[in-house]
Structure formats: C-alpha cells, structure tokens
Design an enzyme around this catalytic site. Structure first.
Site, mmCIF file in Angstrom:
data_model
loop_
_atom_site.group_PDB
_atom_site.id
_atom_site.type_symbol
_atom_site.label_atom_id
_atom_site.label_comp_id
_atom_site.label_asym_id
_atom_site.label_seq_id
_atom_site.Cartn_x
_atom_site.Cartn_y
_atom_site.Cartn_z
ATOM 1 N N ASP A 133 40.517 30.975 36.791
ATOM 2 C CA ASP A 133 41.678 30.188 36.409
ATOM 3 C C ASP A 133 41.689 28.895 37.207
ATOM 4 O OD1 ASP A 133 42.540 32.144 34.634
ATOM 5 O OD2 ASP A 133 43.641 33.218 36.203
ATOM 6 N N HIS A 144 36.135 28.928 32.406
ATOM 7 C CA HIS A 144 37.555 29.305 32.398
ATOM 8 C C HIS A 144 37.758 30.741 31.927
ATOM 9 C CE1 HIS A 144 41.654 28.464 32.979
ATOM 10 N NE2 HIS A 144 41.644 27.171 32.626
#
Length: 470
Positions: free
Chosen positions: A443, A439
């Site tokens: 995204d 992450h």
C-alpha cells in the site's frame, strides 16, 4: 622361396589395385622389382604400405558434438557465431561456437583435440539442447599437408627421377655447340649488311614524304543547352535494420509483461548526501589500501535497503498464484548496463554482509557482466532490485519492476541544490530516489515508509547501527 613370396605379394597387390581403380594401378606399376623383393622379406611392413596406399581417410571416425545443457529453464538458444570453420584444428576445451540464450552467452568447447570436419547448424539459427552441432575428427595436428616431412621425403625420389632426362640433354650440349656457332656467325653477317643499307633507305624515304598540310581550324560546335541542375537532398536518408538479439527480445518481453501484470506506482523523495559523502571521503583510501576495493554509494544504499526490507517485509515478497511468499533473506539484484543490454546479477544474502563485503560482491558481478562471463547461477533469483541511473547523469526516473519482485529502488545523479536548513538557505548535494512498487502487495503507506527509512539511513548512517529505527 624368395621368388615364390614375391609372386604371391605381386598377385595380391594386383588384385587390390584393380579394385581401387586406374590411379592406384598406375602407381603400382611404378614400383620397382627390387622394392617388391624387399617387401617380400617383411610381410608386416608390406601390409602397412598397401594400407597407406588404399586408405585416404583417417582411421579414427569423426565424433558428433551436441548442444550442451545450459540450464533447467533454457531449452534452446541462437547460434551466435562459429569461432572455428571446417578444416580447422582445435585443442581440447577450445571454444568452437557461441550460443546466445535469453540470459547469457554459452560457449561450446571442443571435447578433444582434433579437426573440425562438418558444421551442422548455420549462424543465427535456433538450436535446441541435445541437437547435433558439429563433427570433429580426433587428432593432434595436420600431418597431411604438403609441408610435412613425410611428404617432402616422398617428393625427393620423384624429383630425382625427373632429373635424369635433364642430365642426358646436358650431355648432348657439347655435340650441338659447332652448329650453334655457325648459325650465330651467319646471323651477325646479315645484321651488318642491313646496317650499311639503312642510311640510304632513310634518305629515300625522306624524299618521298609529301609536304605537310596546313591545319584547318574546326568549325565551332553549337552550344548545348544546359539542363537545370537538380538540387541534392540535404542529409542522409539511409536506414539500417538489425535483428534483435535473443537477450534484447527477452528484456523487452519481460518489461512489457511487468507493465501489464503489476499495478505499478512510483513514489519519490530527496536525500541530502552530505553525511555519506563525508563518510566516504574519510575512509575510502584506507578501505582501498586494506581490502583492495573502492568504497562507493551503492553499498550504503544496499545496506539501508536490507534494513528497510526487514521493517517492510512486503517489499521483499512476491506473488505466486493466489499466495504471497515472504522471505527472511535478501537476494539483492543489482542492475548492470552491458553492451548487449541490461542484466541484473544477484548478491546472495546481502542482509548478512557489511559495506565492504557488498562492494566486493557488486564489483565482482559487474566485472563478470562486462566480460560476458555471467552464469545462470549469477542471474537467477533476486527478491529486490537497485538500479543506479545516476552514473549516466539521470536526474529523475521511474524504474520498472523486475517480476516477480514487488519493488525496485532507483538512484539518480547528485546535484547541488539550495535547501532550507534551520531557517537558512544553504547549498547541499541532493539525490532524488524513486521507489516503484507493485500496489497489489504494497500500500502507499508501506511504500512511502520504506523510502523514508532509506532517506534516514543515508542522511545519518549511525542509524544503521541501532537495533530498530527511531
């Protein structure tokens, strides 16, 4: 002149024998005078005879073999096993030892033909690059054994010398024959007299025998109280402790480091495999006949991943310090399970390959992995990983990112499920796919888009021919 030369050689040999010890002196005394005279006629051959008598070791010095250079990033390894021992003869390039490293096993071969004289490291010990490993004495074979022709020829004269006293004893057998005959006749006469007396002695001994006694029954022994039986424990309670291999230690360290460093998140999706299975059914036999490779599902997922990575370049990137490295190529790491652990050999520039080329590359790397023949160049690098747990029957799973990569795609088993198609419930072969991503780089929107593109390419492979996704 012949006598003078014999005296000179005898004096020189006597001084040498004194230096070599009592054993050499005894051997020298057994040399006959005619042999010394013949040696005097050939000084060169005399020198060779005395050299062979006073030099028990080989004239060639043993050479030390060191731990070879394995890779730039590998400085040490664990000596897994010795394939040869002290005293064994090896040919050139024959494997002597195996060193286990973090990624692969490295074979240490003999640089020349010869005899192993000394092992300088123990099994399961850590050895560094350039460290002395073993010593080898150059040579082509064992000529010092008792079965060699030279040893047999040397043993013949000594055997003949030992047989001379034996032949002299055989010559005296004729003289000793009359005495032996007289002794034999006397012995036969004594035996005959004993046989005549034997029946009388047996009758006398029978008369002197006492009457047999009546057998008395022993009193019954008191019963012993039986100890209570102990109940046996159900099942085994054994434990076996095995030292972790260097590769297993490295795998565990890297996977734990991935969990600690990456902000890992996993997203799932379902793929209808009907179209791809029909495609494979139509063309697998022709491809096998034409190219000698089996058409599987891995090549289709690899090609779909390359197209999706082109659209979502962050999934093909990595973090180095405070910078992000984007790549315009795809080095595809393919997870392969081996008896020693999970390895991820790399298919270079997979984006430029077709389905058949990808299948060939994956099949070759898989065979090398199972045969334990992967090299450092096969393992290094990699920008994206595909793991197929479906071959073992896995339905769901969350693969772990292979750092410094940004994502890993997990394939699973194909199962028939009821699904709704155009308002009707139908049975379709469904595969669940998972994408674990970092992450910090991707995204949620990018990760989900990537997995949806994989689904679209697999469910309709014609989309792979289009210049851009629709």
């Amino acid at each position: 002149m012949l006598r003078n030369s014999s005296r000179i050689i005898a004096s020189s040999s006597t001084s040498a024998l004194r230096r070599s010890g009592a054993r050499a002196l005894v051997v020298a005394r057994n040399v006959a005078a005619p042999q010394v005279a013949r040696v005097a006629l050939k000084p060169q051959s005399a020198n060779l005879i005395f050299r062979s008598a006073f030099h028990s070791s080989s004239l060639l010095l043993a050479e030390t073999v060191k731990v070879p250079q394995m890779a730039e990033s590998i400085t040490e390894g664990t000596l897994k096993q010795w394939n040869k021992g002290v005293g064994d003869f090896v040919s050139q390039d024959e494997e002597v030892a195996t060193i286990e490293t973090d990624k692969i096993d490295v074979s240490v071969n003999a640089p020349m033909a010869g005899k192993i004289t000394e092992l300088l490291a123990d099994e399961d010990s850590t050895v560094a690059v350039g460290q002395d490993l073993f010593k080898i004495e150059p040579g082509e074979g064992d000529g010092s054994g008792s079965g060699s022709p030279a040893a047999k020829e040397e043993s013949q004269p000594s055997g003949a010398a030992r047989s001379e006293p034996k032949s002299a004893e055989e010559g005296n057998k004729d003289d000793a024959a009359p005495a032996a005959k007289k002794e034999k006749d006397a012995g036969d006469k004594v035996l005959k007299e004993q046989d005549e007396k034997a029946p009388q002695m047996d009758k006398a001994s029978e008369a002197q025998k006492p009457a047999p006694k009546k057998e008395e029954k022993p009193a019954p022994a008191p019963k012993k109280e039986e100890a209570p039986k102990q109940e046996k424990a159900l099942g085994s309670r054994n434990e076996t402790r095995v030292k972790m291999s260097r590769m297993r230690q490295t795998i565990s360290t890297r996977l734990k480091a991935s969990q600690n460093a990456a902000a890992s998140l996993t997203t799932f999706n379902e793929i209808d495999m009907s179209s791809l299975m029909e495609f494979r059914k139509l063309y697998k036999d022709g491809i096998l006949k034409a190219d000698g490779v089996k058409l599987g599902f891995m090549s289709a997922f690899a090609k779909a991943s390359c197209l999706a990575l082109k659209e979502i370049p962050a999934a093909n990137a990595s973090i180095e310090g405070d910078t992000i490295v984007y790549r315009d190529y795809v080095d595809l790491s393919v997870a392969v399970a081996t008896p020693k652990g999970l390895v991820t050999p790399v298919v270079r520039n997979a984006e430029s390959m077709g389905l058949v080329e990808i299948e060939k590359a994956i099949a070759e790397l898989g065979k090398k992995a199972r045969d334990n023949k992967l090299g450092i160049e096969d393992m290094s690098g990699g920008s994206f990983t595909i793991s197929n747990g479906g071959v073992f029957g896995s339905l769901y799973g969350t693969p772990i990112i292979n750092l410094p990569q940004a994502a890993v795609l997990g394939m699973h088993a194909i199962k028939e499920k009821p699904v709704v198609v155009d308002g009707q419930i139908v049975i379709r072969p469904i595969m669940v796919v998972a994408l674990t991503y970092d992450h910090r780089l991707l995204d949620g929107r990018e990760a989900v888009t990537f997995l949806v593109r994989i689904k679209e390419y697999i469910e309709d492979s014609r989309r792979m021919l289009l210049p851009s996704p629709l």
